[in-house]
Design an enzyme around this catalytic site. Structure first.
Site, PDB file in Angstrom:
ATOM      1  N   GLN A  20      22.608  -1.502  -5.539  1.00 59.06           N
ATOM      2  CA  GLN A  20      22.377  -0.825  -4.260  1.00 59.06           C
ATOM      3  C   GLN A  20      22.381  -1.783  -3.064  1.00 59.06           C
ATOM      4  O   GLN A  20      22.080  -1.372  -1.958  1.00 59.06           O
ATOM      5  CB  GLN A  20      21.089   0.002  -4.302  1.00 59.06           C
ATOM      6  CG  GLN A  20      19.812  -0.787  -4.376  1.00 59.06           C
ATOM      7  CD  GLN A  20      18.611   0.113  -4.647  1.00 59.06           C
ATOM      8  OE1 GLN A  20      18.455   0.683  -5.723  1.00 59.06           O
ATOM      9  NE2 GLN A  20      17.761   0.267  -3.644  1.00 59.06           N
ATOM     10  N   ALA A  31       0.808  -1.224   0.000  1.00 61.69           N
ATOM     11  CA  ALA A  31       0.000   0.000   0.000  1.00 61.69           C
ATOM     12  C   ALA A  31       0.846   1.283   0.000  1.00 61.69           C
ATOM     13  O   ALA A  31       0.368   2.339  -0.391  1.00 61.69           O
ATOM     14  CB  ALA A  31      -0.943  -0.004   1.199  1.00 61.69           C
ATOM     15  N   HIS A  90       3.671   1.665  -1.853  1.00 58.73           N
ATOM     16  CA  HIS A  90       3.912   1.888  -3.288  1.00 58.73           C
ATOM     17  C   HIS A  90       2.624   2.384  -3.956  1.00 58.73           C
ATOM     18  O   HIS A  90       2.652   3.275  -4.809  1.00 58.73           O
ATOM     19  CB  HIS A  90       4.330   0.580  -3.967  1.00 58.73           C
ATOM     20  CG  HIS A  90       5.591  -0.028  -3.450  1.00 58.73           C
ATOM     21  ND1 HIS A  90       5.602  -1.199  -2.738  1.00 58.73           N
ATOM     22  CD2 HIS A  90       6.886   0.372  -3.542  1.00 58.73           C
ATOM     23  CE1 HIS A  90       6.861  -1.511  -2.417  1.00 58.73           C
ATOM     24  NE2 HIS A  90       7.656  -0.578  -2.892  1.00 58.73           N
ATOM     25  N   GLY A 142       9.022   7.799  -1.596  1.00 63.97           N
ATOM     26  CA  GLY A 142       8.384   7.726  -0.276  1.00 63.97           C
ATOM     27  C   GLY A 142       9.250   8.340   0.812  1.00 63.97           C
ATOM     28  O   GLY A 142      10.454   8.066   0.880  1.00 63.97           O
ATOM     29  N   SER A 152       6.838  -2.035   4.513  1.00 63.13           N
ATOM     30  CA  SER A 152       8.098  -2.260   3.795  1.00 63.13           C
ATOM     31  C   SER A 152       8.041  -3.652   3.207  1.00 63.13           C
ATOM     32  O   SER A 152       7.489  -4.575   3.835  1.00 63.13           O
ATOM     33  CB  SER A 152       9.274  -2.161   4.770  1.00 63.13           C
ATOM     34  OG  SER A 152      10.422  -2.784   4.204  1.00 63.13           O
ATOM     35  N   LYS A 173       9.451   7.544   3.780  1.00 63.77           N
ATOM     36  CA  LYS A 173      10.046   6.543   4.668  1.00 63.77           C
ATOM     37  C   LYS A 173      11.555   6.427   4.435  1.00 63.77           C
ATOM     38  O   LYS A 173      12.333   6.278   5.352  1.00 63.77           O
ATOM     39  CB  LYS A 173       9.402   5.174   4.438  1.00 63.77           C
ATOM     40  CG  LYS A 173       9.946   4.109   5.365  1.00 63.77           C
ATOM     41  CD  LYS A 173       9.266   2.794   5.144  1.00 63.77           C
ATOM     42  CE  LYS A 173       9.972   1.945   4.107  1.00 63.77           C
ATOM     43  NZ  LYS A 173      11.274   1.443   4.570  1.00 63.77           N
ATOM     44  N   ASP A 174      11.956   6.498   3.152  1.00 61.63           N
ATOM     45  CA  ASP A 174      13.378   6.437   2.814  1.00 61.63           C
ATOM     46  C   ASP A 174      13.897   7.869   2.701  1.00 61.63           C
ATOM     47  O   ASP A 174      14.212   8.364   1.613  1.00 61.63           O
ATOM     48  CB  ASP A 174      13.553   5.660   1.506  1.00 61.63           C
ATOM     49  CG  ASP A 174      13.061   4.228   1.662  1.00 61.63           C
ATOM     50  OD1 ASP A 174      13.791   3.414   2.245  1.00 61.63           O
ATOM     51  OD2 ASP A 174      11.916   3.925   1.254  1.00 61.63           O
TER      52      ASP A 174
HETATM   53  P1  AMP Z   1      11.214   0.115  -2.728  1.00 62.17           P
HETATM   54  O1  AMP Z   1      10.448  -0.809  -3.620  1.00 62.17           O
HETATM   55  O2  AMP Z   1      11.305  -0.351  -1.311  1.00 62.17           O
HETATM   56  O3  AMP Z   1      12.535   0.522  -3.325  1.00 62.17           O
HETATM   57  O4  AMP Z   1      10.355   1.442  -2.646  1.00 62.17           O
HETATM   58  C1  AMP Z   1       9.958   2.123  -3.800  1.00 62.17           C
HETATM   59  C2  AMP Z   1       9.410   3.467  -3.390  1.00 62.17           C
HETATM   60  O5  AMP Z   1       8.300   3.287  -2.517  1.00 62.17           O
HETATM   61  C3  AMP Z   1      10.450   4.300  -2.617  1.00 62.17           C
HETATM   62  O6  AMP Z   1      10.365   5.648  -3.031  1.00 62.17           O
HETATM   63  C4  AMP Z   1      10.018   4.124  -1.194  1.00 62.17           C
HETATM   64  O7  AMP Z   1      10.382   5.205  -0.353  1.00 62.17           O
HETATM   65  C5  AMP Z   1       8.506   4.047  -1.348  1.00 62.17           C
HETATM   66  N1  AMP Z   1       7.925   3.387  -0.178  1.00 62.17           N
HETATM   67  C6  AMP Z   1       8.306   2.212   0.377  1.00 62.17           C
HETATM   68  N2  AMP Z   1       7.600   1.970   1.507  1.00 62.17           N
HETATM   69  C7  AMP Z   1       6.748   3.014   1.660  1.00 62.17           C
HETATM   70  C8  AMP Z   1       5.764   3.357   2.641  1.00 62.17           C
HETATM   71  N3  AMP Z   1       5.506   2.579   3.676  1.00 62.17           N
HETATM   72  N4  AMP Z   1       5.084   4.519   2.478  1.00 62.17           N
HETATM   73  C9  AMP Z   1       5.332   5.330   1.420  1.00 62.17           C
HETATM   74  N5  AMP Z   1       6.255   5.064   0.471  1.00 62.17           N
HETATM   75  C10 AMP Z   1       6.959   3.926   0.586  1.00 62.17           C
END
Ligand code: AMP
Length: 313
Positions: free
Chosen positions: A64, A38, A40, A151, A189, A153-154
Site C-alpha cells: 500500500q 491512542a 489504535h 478508524g 497518526s 480518520k481514514d
Molecule cells: P494504521 O496503523 O495507521 O494503518 O491504522 C490502523 C487503524 O487505526 C486504521 O483503521 C486507522 O483508521 C485507525 N486509526 C489511525 N489513527 C486513528 C485515530 N487518530 N483515531 C481513530 N482511529 C485511528
C-alpha cells in the site's frame, strides 16, 4: 492479564481463529501497521468490549506504499506495541513478515472500482487502495472475524473496506470508530512523529479548516463549493502546508453529495515538509475539533475526545 499469543503466519492466524469460532466465541480483528497510539487503542478497546476474543494485526504492508513514499522510515515500535496490546487484554497479535504475507508467486490483487477506488487518495496515491484491499481481504479471509475495526480518520479506506467486505461476502461487520485527536486538535497518526514543532503548529490548520467548514454547515451552509472554500481559506493561512485536496463527498460512493450535503464528509489531505496528513469531519455527526485550546477559558482541552474544554471557569 496473560500476554497475547504471537502469531507469525497466515496459517497460524487461521488455526487460532478457527478454534475461537469453534468454541462459539465471537472474534474481533483490529488491523494496524503498528506504532500504536491512542487512536489504535480506541479501536482495540471497542473490540474488547464487543467481542469475546480480540486479535490485532501489526503489518507495515509494502503493497500500500507507492514508490518514494515512507515505507522505509515508517515508525516501527514492536516492543511497545506488544506491551500496549497486553495492557488492553488483546488475546493474539498477528505479526507476519512480508515473505509470510506475500510468498513468491503471489500475484492476486483486490481492486475496488467506481469513484471510490479512483478519486482523492486513489488519485494521489496510485495503487494504495489495491494494496489496502488486498491485505484486508487476506486478513478477513484468514481470521474470519465477526467484526473488524477501522478508524474514521481514514474515511476513504473505511468506505473501500466496507465495499469489499460486502462485495466479497466476507460476513464480517465493519465497525468504524471515531477519530481520536491530540489535545491540540491534530488527529493522532503514526506519521505525526515526523513533524517538527513548527510543522506541527502549521498542521493545526487542518483540524481548524475542518472545524470552520463544520460550523458553517451547522449554521445552515449546504453548498459543497462554499464548504470547500471555507476550509481552503483556513488552510491557506499555513504558509508551508500544501493541500493535495479539500473535498466534500458522499460517504458511501465518494461522488459529489447528491443531496446537497445533508449527509456528507469533508476531507483534507495536505503535505508539510516530507509528511502527508489526512483528516475528515462528518458535519452534524462529529463535534468540530477544538484547536490549540482556541475558545477554551484557560486554553485547555479535553484530551480524550478533544470535543470540549476540560477546565470550565
Ligand atoms: P494504521 O496503523 O495507521 O494503518 O491504522 C490502523 C487503524 O487505526 C486504521 O483503521 C486507522 O483508521 C485507525 N486509526 C489511525 N489513527 C486513528 C485515530 N487518530 N483515531 C481513530 N482511529 C485511528
Amino acid at each position: 492479564m496473560a500476554a497475547p499469543v504471537i502469531l507469525g503466519r497466515p496459517r497460524e492466524l487461521q488455526r487460532w481463529s478457527d478454534r475461537v469460532r469453534a468454541s462459539g466465541m465471537t472474534l474481533g480483528l483490529v488491523p494496524t501497521m503498528g506504532a500504536l497510539h491512542a487512536g489504535h487503542r480506541s479501536l482495540i478497546e471497542r473490540a474488547r468490549r464487543e467481542c469475546d476474543r480480540v486479535v490485532v494485526s501489526i503489518f507495515v504492508n509494502p503493497a500500500q506504499f507507492g514508490p518514494g513514499e515512507d515505507l522505509d522510515r515508517y515508525p516501527r515500535t514492536l516492543e511497545a506495541d506488544l506491551a500496549l496490546c497486553g495492557e488492553c487484554g488483546v488475546d493474539a497479535v498477528f505479526v507476519p513478515t512480508v515473505e509470510a504475507m506475500y510468498p513468491g508467486g503471489a500475484t492476486t490483487r483486490v481492486e475496488v472500482g467506481g469513484s471510490l477506488g479512483g478519486v482523492l487518495e486513489a488519485e494521489h496515491r496510485p495503487g494504495h487502495f489495491g494494496g489496502v484491499a488486498t491485505v484486508v481481504t487476506k486478513l478477513l479471509t484468514a481470521a474470519r472475524p465477526a467484526r473488524a475495526y477501522f478508524g474514521q480518520k481514514d474515511a476513504q479506506q473505511c468506505a473501500v473496506v466496507r465495499r469489499l467486505a460486502a462485495d466479497l461476502d466476507t460476513g464480517a461487520e465493519i465497525v468504524v470508530c471515531p477519530t481520536v485527536r491530540d489535545a491540540d486538535g491534530l488527529a493522532l497518526s503514526s506519521r505525526n512523529v515526523y513533524l517538527s514543532p513548527d510543522q506541527r503548529r502549521q498542521a493545526l490548520a487542518i483540524p481548524r479548516a475542518l472545524g470552520a467548514a463544520a460550523r458553517a454547515w451547522e449554521a445552515g451552509e449546504r453548498s459543497p463549493d462554499r464548504l470547500r472554500e471555507i476550509a481552503a481559506r483556513v488552510l491557506g493561512e499555513a504558509p508551508e502546508l500544501r493541500p493535495d485536496y479539500v473535498a466534500v463527498v458522499d460517504p458511501e460512493t465518494f461522488d459529489e453529495p447528491s443531496d446537497g450535503c445533508v449527509r456528507c464528509e469533508i476531507l483534507i489531505a495536505a503535505r508539510i515538509g516530507g509528511t502527508r496528513l489526512i483528516d475528515v469531519i462528518r458535519p452534524g455527526l462529529d463535534d468540530p475539533p477544538v484547536v490549540d485550546g482556541e475558545g477554551c477559558p484557560s486554553g485547555e482541552t479535553d484530551t480524550e475526545s478533544n470535543a470540549a474544554c476540560s477546565a470550565s471557569s
